[in-house]
Design an enzyme around this catalytic site. Structure first.
Site, PDB file in Angstrom:
ATOM      1  N   GLY A   1       0.125 -12.243   7.597  1.00  0.00           N
ATOM      2  CA  GLY A   1      -0.028 -10.833   7.239  1.00  0.00           C
ATOM      3  C   GLY A   1       0.630 -10.480   5.919  1.00  0.00           C
ATOM      4  O   GLY A   1       1.837 -10.678   5.734  1.00  0.00           O
TER       5      GLY A   1
ATOM      6  N   GLY B   1       0.847  -7.384   4.663  1.00  0.00           N
ATOM      7  CA  GLY B   1       1.072  -5.936   4.628  1.00  0.00           C
ATOM      8  C   GLY B   1       2.479  -5.661   4.121  1.00  0.00           C
ATOM      9  O   GLY B   1       3.070  -6.477   3.389  1.00  0.00           O
ATOM     10  N   PHE B   2       3.038  -4.537   4.527  1.00  0.00           N
ATOM     11  CA  PHE B   2       4.363  -4.152   4.029  1.00  0.00           C
ATOM     12  C   PHE B   2       5.429  -5.171   4.423  1.00  0.00           C
ATOM     13  O   PHE B   2       6.256  -5.561   3.600  1.00  0.00           O
ATOM     14  CB  PHE B   2       4.741  -2.772   4.574  1.00  0.00           C
ATOM     15  CG  PHE B   2       3.976  -1.663   3.917  1.00  0.00           C
ATOM     16  CD1 PHE B   2       4.354  -1.191   2.665  1.00  0.00           C
ATOM     17  CD2 PHE B   2       2.870  -1.101   4.522  1.00  0.00           C
ATOM     18  CE1 PHE B   2       3.646  -0.183   2.036  1.00  0.00           C
ATOM     19  CE2 PHE B   2       2.159  -0.086   3.913  1.00  0.00           C
ATOM     20  CZ  PHE B   2       2.547   0.376   2.665  1.00  0.00           C
TER      21      PHE B   2
ATOM     22  N   GLU C   1      -3.085  14.655   8.497  1.00  0.00           N
ATOM     23  CA  GLU C   1      -3.528  14.440   7.105  1.00  0.00           C
ATOM     24  C   GLU C   1      -5.057  14.416   7.015  1.00  0.00           C
ATOM     25  O   GLU C   1      -5.649  14.974   6.094  1.00  0.00           O
ATOM     26  CB  GLU C   1      -2.912  13.156   6.541  1.00  0.00           C
ATOM     27  CG  GLU C   1      -1.409  13.320   6.343  1.00  0.00           C
ATOM     28  CD  GLU C   1      -0.726  12.179   5.592  1.00  0.00           C
ATOM     29  OE1 GLU C   1       0.256  12.450   4.906  1.00  0.00           O
ATOM     30  OE2 GLU C   1      -1.171  11.025   5.707  1.00  0.00           O
TER      31      GLU C   1
ATOM     32  N   ASP D   1       4.771  -3.428  12.486  1.00  0.00           N
ATOM     33  CA  ASP D   1       4.094  -2.744  13.585  1.00  0.00           C
ATOM     34  C   ASP D   1       3.863  -3.621  14.813  1.00  0.00           C
ATOM     35  O   ASP D   1       3.612  -3.109  15.902  1.00  0.00           O
ATOM     36  CB  ASP D   1       2.726  -2.229  13.113  1.00  0.00           C
ATOM     37  CG  ASP D   1       2.843  -0.961  12.276  1.00  0.00           C
ATOM     38  OD1 ASP D   1       3.978  -0.527  12.019  1.00  0.00           O
ATOM     39  OD2 ASP D   1       1.794  -0.422  11.869  1.00  0.00           O
TER      40      ASP D   1
ATOM     41  N   ALA E   1       6.026   2.305   7.284  1.00  0.00           N
ATOM     42  CA  ALA E   1       6.094   1.306   6.229  1.00  0.00           C
ATOM     43  C   ALA E   1       7.543   0.881   5.915  1.00  0.00           C
ATOM     44  O   ALA E   1       7.812  -0.320   5.770  1.00  0.00           O
ATOM     45  CB  ALA E   1       5.393   1.836   4.979  1.00  0.00           C
TER      46      ALA E   1
HETATM   47  C1  LIG Z   1      -3.826   5.985   8.026  1.00  0.00           C
HETATM   48  C2  LIG Z   1      -2.367   5.569   8.053  1.00  0.00           C
HETATM   49  C3  LIG Z   1      -1.432   6.334   7.402  1.00  0.00           C
HETATM   50  C4  LIG Z   1      -0.080   5.959   7.402  1.00  0.00           C
HETATM   51  N1  LIG Z   1       0.813   6.732   6.741  1.00  0.00           N
HETATM   52  C5  LIG Z   1       2.101   6.336   6.680  1.00  0.00           C
HETATM   53  C6  LIG Z   1       3.053   7.078   5.911  1.00  0.00           C
HETATM   54  O1  LIG Z   1       2.715   8.100   5.304  1.00  0.00           O
HETATM   55  N2  LIG Z   1       4.334   6.619   5.851  1.00  0.00           N
HETATM   56  C7  LIG Z   1       4.717   5.470   6.501  1.00  0.00           C
HETATM   57  O2  LIG Z   1       5.879   5.072   6.396  1.00  0.00           O
HETATM   58  N3  LIG Z   1       3.853   4.769   7.242  1.00  0.00           N
HETATM   59  C8  LIG Z   1       2.559   5.168   7.342  1.00  0.00           C
HETATM   60  N4  LIG Z   1       1.662   4.435   8.080  1.00  0.00           N
HETATM   61  C9  LIG Z   1       2.153   3.279   8.858  1.00  0.00           C
HETATM   62  C10 LIG Z   1       2.359   2.057   7.975  1.00  0.00           C
HETATM   63  O3  LIG Z   1       1.263   1.874   7.119  1.00  0.00           O
HETATM   64  C11 LIG Z   1       2.572   0.838   8.876  1.00  0.00           C
HETATM   65  O4  LIG Z   1       3.714   1.072   9.664  1.00  0.00           O
HETATM   66  C12 LIG Z   1       2.762  -0.420   8.055  1.00  0.00           C
HETATM   67  O5  LIG Z   1       1.583  -0.710   7.332  1.00  0.00           O
HETATM   68  C13 LIG Z   1       3.113  -1.597   8.947  1.00  0.00           C
HETATM   69  O6  LIG Z   1       3.300  -2.719   8.140  1.00  0.00           O
HETATM   70  P1  LIG Z   1       2.987  -4.185   8.700  1.00  0.00           P
HETATM   71  O7  LIG Z   1       3.333  -5.120   7.607  1.00  0.00           O
HETATM   72  O8  LIG Z   1       3.608  -4.360  10.027  1.00  0.00           O
HETATM   73  O9  LIG Z   1       1.409  -4.191   8.958  1.00  0.00           O
HETATM   74  P2  LIG Z   1       0.229  -3.930   7.934  1.00  0.00           P
HETATM   75  O10 LIG Z   1       0.674  -3.235   6.727  1.00  0.00           O
HETATM   76  O11 LIG Z   1      -0.835  -3.333   8.764  1.00  0.00           O
HETATM   77  O12 LIG Z   1      -0.196  -5.409   7.507  1.00  0.00           O
HETATM   78  C14 LIG Z   1      -0.711  -6.342   8.423  1.00  0.00           C
HETATM   79  C15 LIG Z   1      -1.471  -7.396   7.643  1.00  0.00           C
HETATM   80  O13 LIG Z   1      -1.773  -8.461   8.514  1.00  0.00           O
HETATM   81  C16 LIG Z   1      -3.102  -8.898   8.297  1.00  0.00           C
HETATM   82  N5  LIG Z   1      -3.544  -9.518   9.547  1.00  0.00           N
HETATM   83  C17 LIG Z   1      -3.666  -8.943  10.756  1.00  0.00           C
HETATM   84  N6  LIG Z   1      -4.034  -9.834  11.668  1.00  0.00           N
HETATM   85  C18 LIG Z   1      -4.171 -11.009  11.010  1.00  0.00           C
HETATM   86  C19 LIG Z   1      -4.531 -12.316  11.423  1.00  0.00           C
HETATM   87  N7  LIG Z   1      -4.829 -12.597  12.692  1.00  0.00           N
HETATM   88  N8  LIG Z   1      -4.572 -13.288  10.498  1.00  0.00           N
HETATM   89  C20 LIG Z   1      -4.290 -13.023   9.197  1.00  0.00           C
HETATM   90  N9  LIG Z   1      -3.931 -11.808   8.753  1.00  0.00           N
HETATM   91  C21 LIG Z   1      -3.853 -10.817   9.660  1.00  0.00           C
HETATM   92  C22 LIG Z   1      -3.835  -7.628   7.925  1.00  0.00           C
HETATM   93  O14 LIG Z   1      -5.025  -7.921   7.199  1.00  0.00           O
HETATM   94  C23 LIG Z   1      -2.795  -6.893   7.088  1.00  0.00           C
HETATM   95  O15 LIG Z   1      -2.892  -7.210   5.730  1.00  0.00           O
HETATM   96  C24 LIG Z   1       0.307   4.786   8.096  1.00  0.00           C
HETATM   97  C25 LIG Z   1      -0.642   4.010   8.756  1.00  0.00           C
HETATM   98  C26 LIG Z   1      -1.978   4.401   8.731  1.00  0.00           C
HETATM   99  C27 LIG Z   1      -3.004   3.541   9.439  1.00  0.00           C
END
Ligand SMILES: Cc1cc2nc3c(=O)[nH]c(=O)nc-3n(C[C@H](O)[C@H](O)[C@H](O)COP(=O)(O)OP(=O)(O)OC[C@H]3O[C@@H](n4cnc5c(N)ncnc54)[C@H](O)[C@@H]3O)c2cc1C
Length: 428
Positions: free
Chosen positions: A11, A13-14, A171, A301, A317
């Site tokens: 992943g 993401g953040f 939003e 998450d 995030a």
């Molecule tokens: C519409 C929306 C608005 C938001 N607004 C806010 C805000 O204003 N402020 C805030 O703090 N937070 C906000 N959030 C929440 C925040 O974006 C998440 O908490 C954050 O993105 C979590 O980070 P993460 O790295 O855990 O997951 P993510 O950022 O979701 O990254 C997960 C990554 O894993 C990859 N992935 C998933 N499964 C697989 C797999 N099996 N194999 C390979 N890759 C995979 C995905 O493609 C993705 O790139 C919002 C979320 C959404 C959906």
């Protein structure tokens, strides 16, 4: 020559990206797997869904972010399953990848309550969802413009239901209201887009439960001023191709149902042999590792961290970023034989925008509302966007739309078809 330990991160993401970057100088080989080629800035996703921004303005190629990090390799691949016993990951193409340390940062996806929810509503978690919402919303106005005979169908086309009064639902509802009240107001001849009905449905007693009650009330006031009907303490009891049934009320015909409530970890988490909470997130140890597997960390998450106040940390995030950094630091600590640190989240504040120029912000020591809060929201979100071009373009577009009330991304694209009353004759 001794090979360096291999750290695999699922992943980008953040959480995942923060972890890779924190390992830049560590004596390890890092492989970052993501099923998408881009890092997505989800906090601005509603801007894409409601035609304020284009997809490229809220996403950035992961390969580009890490191009200068010599010890990191990026693979566009989906992790299907984690074999913790043999320290291997099964990939979507049938191959396998071995690791010495694993950081699972795979995030969450929309949790639809039933097959009907998956069929008739659309969530907002990735760019495909955002483009699909944009398509359904803009298409609903187009279809309504052409519907001159069946006025009930036209009303259903101009009724939008947003489910979930958390940050995303608020939003989305605010931005949708701005779109119909101002952006589209003069563009149609047979319909009045301003008459569009936007209903925000929330099961809890007030929207934005994570904010103090006064700030929830302010946000609700902003929404109502934009013409959004806020229905708290109400559940969607049923939904189908024709619309939704809200609580004990009569059926509400609607062509567009946007589900902003309920998330679950992405499916690869199900394959991980680890204790989980009732939402399916991994109950991690205080150092973010999986109990019984000190070489595996779950962050962001996908994890449930109960060691700070007894309640899971929110899906935000900054939580994800800080956990990514902490997991990377703990891997480095293990490599050098040092003791690992327990994770501690530092919350710096929450902000949410409602429409073009209103927001509420809560920094604990300081609470803001209105335009000042909106400026703070814009500044903070733009600062955290990746890429100078994106920062520049987003700031420009937001100010442009502030001055002109125009939205430049009103494109109907994509093939996914809604089974709702967009098709003529299906409201019966
Ligand atoms: C519409 C929306 C608005 C938001 N607004 C806010 C805000 O204003 N402020 C805030 O703090 N937070 C906000 N959030 C929440 C925040 O974006 C998440 O908490 C954050 O993105 C979590 O980070 P993460 O790295 O855990 O997951 P993510 O950022 O979701 O990254 C997960 C990554 O894993 C990859 N992935 C998933 N499964 C697989 C797999 N099996 N194999 C390979 N890759 C995979 C995905 O493609 C993705 O790139 C919002 C979320 C959404 C959906």
């Amino acid at each position: 020559m001794k090979t360096l330990p291999h750290v695999v991160i699922i992943g980008g993401g953040f959480a995942g990206l923060a972890a890779v970057q924190a390992l830049a100088k560590a004596p390890v080989r890092v492989t970052l797997l993501d099923r998408r080629n881009h890092h997505l800035f989800q906090p601005l996703l509603h801007g894409v869904a409601l035609a304020e921004l284009s997809p490229a303005e809220v996403a950035y190629p992961i390969r580009s972010v890490l191009s200068k990090q010599a010890n990191a390799t990026v693979l566009l691949a989906e992790a299907r399953a984690v074999d913790a016993e043999n320290k291997k990951i099964a990939l979507g193409d049938g191959s396998e990848l071995s690791y010495d340390y694993l950081i699972v940062a795979a995030g969450a996806c929309t949790k639809f309550l039933s097959d009907d929810w998956a069929k008739y509503s659309v969530g907002l978690k990735d760019l495909d969802d955002a483009v699909e919402i944009r398509r359904r919303v803009l298409l609903a106005f187009e279809e309504a413009e052409r519907e001159t005979e069946d006025l009930e169908r036209r009303e259903a086309l101009l009724t939008f239901v947003v489910v979930g009064g958390g940050a995303t639902g608020v939003e989305v509802a605010g931005s949708l209201a701005e779109l119909s009240r101002y952006v589209l107001a003069h563009d149609f001849r047979n319909i009045d887009p301003e008459s569009a009905r936007i209903v925000l449905v929330h099961g809890g007693e007030r929207i934005l439960m994570e904010y103090p009650p006064e700030q929830s009330a302010i946000a609700q006031g902003y929404l109502e001023k934009l013409g959004v009907e806020v229905r708290t303490g109400t559940r969607v009891n049923e939904l189908n191709a024709q619309g939704v049934k809200l609580g004990a009320d009569a059926f509400l015909p609607s062509a567009t149902i946007i589900a902003c409530a309920g998330v679950r970890p992405t499916p690869v988490i199900d394959t991980l042999d680890a204790p989980k909470d009732k939402g399916g997130r991994v109950l991690v140890s205080a150092d973010l590792s999986v109990p019984g597997h000190p070489e595996i960390f779950v962050v962001g998450d996908a994890s449930s961290f109960l060691h700070q106040g007894g309640q899971p940390l929110p899906g935000l995030a900054p939580v994800a970023k800080q956990q990514g950094l902490s997991a990377a630091a703990n891997i480095v600590a293990s490599l050098y034989g040092r003791q690992r640190s327990n994770f501690h989240y530092k919350h710096r504040g929450s902000l949410i925008t409602i429409g073009r120029s209103k927001a509420v912000a809560n920094f604990g020591w300081l609470r803001l509302k209105g335009f000042t809060a909106w400026l703070a929201w814009l500044f903070i979100h733009v600062c955290f966007l990746i890429g100078f071009r994106n920062r520049f373009v987003v700031t420009f577009l937001w100010f442009w739309s502030y001055i002109t009330r125009q939205r430049g991304s009103r494109l109907i694209t994509g093939q996914r078809m809604n089974a709702g009353p967009l098709q003529k004759g299906s409201t019966q």
